[in-house]
Motif scaffolding. Structure first.
Motif, PDB file in Angstrom:
ATOM      1  N   ASN A   1       0.835  -1.198   0.000  1.00 24.09           N
ATOM      2  CA  ASN A   1       0.000   0.000   0.000  1.00 24.09           C
ATOM      3  C   ASN A   1       0.872   1.252   0.000  1.00 24.09           C
ATOM      4  N   SER A   2       0.498   2.236  -0.811  1.00 24.89           N
ATOM      5  CA  SER A   2       1.313   3.443  -0.964  1.00 24.89           C
ATOM      6  C   SER A   2       1.460   4.217   0.350  1.00 24.89           C
ATOM      7  N   ILE A   3       0.433   4.139   1.200  1.00 26.17           N
ATOM      8  CA  ILE A   3       0.500   4.849   2.482  1.00 26.17           C
ATOM      9  C   ILE A   3       1.550   4.205   3.374  1.00 26.17           C
ATOM     10  N   TYR A   4       1.535   2.865   3.436  1.00 28.48           N
ATOM     11  CA  TYR A   4       2.561   2.178   4.229  1.00 28.48           C
ATOM     12  C   TYR A   4       3.940   2.349   3.592  1.00 28.48           C
ATOM     13  N   LYS A   5       3.991   2.340   2.282  1.00 27.35           N
ATOM     14  CA  LYS A   5       5.272   2.486   1.583  1.00 27.35           C
ATOM     15  C   LYS A   5       5.935   3.818   1.954  1.00 27.35           C
ATOM     16  N   LYS A   6       5.131   4.865   2.086  1.00 26.54           N
ATOM     17  CA  LYS A   6       5.670   6.171   2.469  1.00 26.54           C
ATOM     18  C   LYS A   6       6.298   6.103   3.856  1.00 26.54           C
ATOM     19  N   GLN A   7       5.596   5.472   4.789  1.00 23.43           N
ATOM     20  CA  GLN A   7       6.148   5.346   6.144  1.00 23.43           C
ATOM     21  C   GLN A   7       7.460   4.560   6.138  1.00 23.43           C
ATOM     22  N   PHE A   8       7.486   3.467   5.408  1.00 22.92           N
ATOM     23  CA  PHE A   8       8.668   2.603   5.352  1.00 22.92           C
ATOM     24  C   PHE A   8       9.847   3.346   4.708  1.00 22.92           C
ATOM     25  N   TYR A   9       9.556   4.160   3.703  1.00 20.51           N
ATOM     26  CA  TYR A   9      10.610   4.957   3.069  1.00 20.51           C
ATOM     27  C   TYR A   9      11.189   5.969   4.053  1.00 20.51           C
ATOM     28  N   LEU A  10      10.320   6.653   4.803  1.00 20.18           N
ATOM     29  CA  LEU A  10      10.803   7.638   5.770  1.00 20.18           C
ATOM     30  C   LEU A  10      11.628   6.982   6.875  1.00 20.18           C
ATOM     31  N   ALA A  11      11.284   5.748   7.229  1.00 24.82           N
ATOM     32  CA  ALA A  11      12.081   5.019   8.218  1.00 24.82           C
ATOM     33  C   ALA A  11      13.494   4.815   7.705  1.00 24.82           C
ATOM     34  N   ASN A  12      13.619   4.450   6.445  1.00 21.98           N
ATOM     35  CA  ASN A  12      14.937   4.240   5.853  1.00 21.98           C
ATOM     36  C   ASN A  12      15.675   5.556   5.621  1.00 21.98           C
ATOM     37  N   LYS A  13      14.919   6.607   5.353  1.00 21.84           N
ATOM     38  CA  LYS A  13      15.536   7.901   5.054  1.00 21.84           C
ATOM     39  C   LYS A  13      16.037   8.596   6.312  1.00 21.84           C
TER      40      LYS A  13
END
Length: 312
Positions: free
Chosen positions: A219-231
């Motif tokens: 899901n794009s909403i979860y993907k955003k959170q996961f990206y920010l975690a890595n960033k």
């Protein structure tokens, strides 16, 4: 050799994180308050994907507050969920409906990774990680509970399972990292480590394609959170503690264990399953078709069915 390469790679990443600017913001995971708030906002949005009622709770522990998401019937059998690295408890959004149908589920954010738990001391040792989780289990009076864990969470779950006087009824490991064997495909998985040092959306999408057979299902909403975690999150040096458990340690696990991996998994191969079959006293192993390391999202229905059938 794989062990040496992995350690060198992680040390390089940790050096890169240590050299970042000091802002006076005292947080083990995040560099500054703005980045943390941005991440927490994304976390809250991802939690809206939770398809069942839930409550959020905070537990005081010796090392800082633990954030727990609770779902399922109050009189249901108890279950604990441990998420994968940097994924937080929101990663269980495709699974929580099936898992909480008959269980009272406690999803715990690991305090040394992005999430709502917060470490107030230095990085924890393996012994302190055990103390931390046990303090949460004691708070909720969890006894004879089922434990379901993914990736790095699978390694932690195994660490808990080899302890004397543990209260685990059944253990489910979803592609546990560094648990039975070292990382299977180090060249591909190193992308995720370098994403931490040089974060970009392009590297992030490539990493998802490596770890997931069906990144389009994320899901794009979860993907955003996961990206920010890595960033935004600093590299966690406790990764260096993670090494496969000894034959003796694995043989000491006498509770029923289910081990699932994807057929395109870059963390585990069938060698991991063979070792599990050889050393675990009461185990069941299965390869999920058309799934990568993110098998709980790649093939959520098959994974949910495998878990619930095993626990019943």
């Amino acid at each position: 050799m794989r062990k040496l390469i992995l350690k060198v790679t992680i040390l390089i990443l940790c050096f890169g994180c240590a050299s970042s600017k000091q802002t006076g913001f005292d947080d083990y995971v995040f560099q500054n308050k703005k980045e943390k708030n941005t991440y927490i906002n994304a976390y809250n949005q991802a939690l809206n994907l939770w398809p069942v009622p839930y409550t959020e709770d905070t537990v005081d522990t010796p090392y800082g507050p633990a954030h727990v998401i609770i779902s399922g019937p109050e009189d249901g059998k108890q279950m604990v969920l441990l998420h994968g690295m940097d994924a937080s408890s929101t990663m269980w959004y495709p699974n929580i409906k099936a898992l909480s149908e008959k269980h009272r589920v406690y999803a715990i954010d690991f305090l040394m990774e992005p999430g709502k738990s917060a470490l107030t001391k230095n990085a924890l040792t393996s012994e302190e990680i055990i103390i931390w989780y046990n303090s949460i289990f004691e708070h909720y009076h969890l006894k004879n509970f089922d434990l379901v864990a993914a990736s790095r969470g699978g390694w932690i779950a195994t660490l808990l399972a080899i302890q004397q006087n543990q209260n685990i009824n059944k253990l489910v490991l979803l592609s546990p990292a560094q648990t039975f064997e070292y990382v299977d495909n180090l060249r591909q998985t190193s992308q995720a480590l370098f994403l931490k040092l040089f974060p970009s959306k392009k590297k992030f999408e490539r990493t998802l394609e490596t770890f997931s057979s069906h990144p389009e299902k994320i899901n794009s909403i979860y993907k955003k959170q996961f990206y920010l975690a890595n960033k935004y999150a600093k590299t966690n040096t406790s990764m260096l503690q993670m090494k496969p458990f000894s034959d003796e340690e694995l043989r000491s696990i006498t509770i029923p264990v289910l081990v699932l991996i994807g057929d395109a998994d870059v963390i585990n191969s069938e060698e991991s399953l063979e070792k599990a079959d050889e050393l675990l006293f009461r185990d069941k192993t299965e390869v999920i078709e058309s799934a990568g390391h993110f098998l709980s999202i790649d093939q959520s229905e098959a994974v949910n069915k495998a878990i619930t059938t095993f626990l019943e």
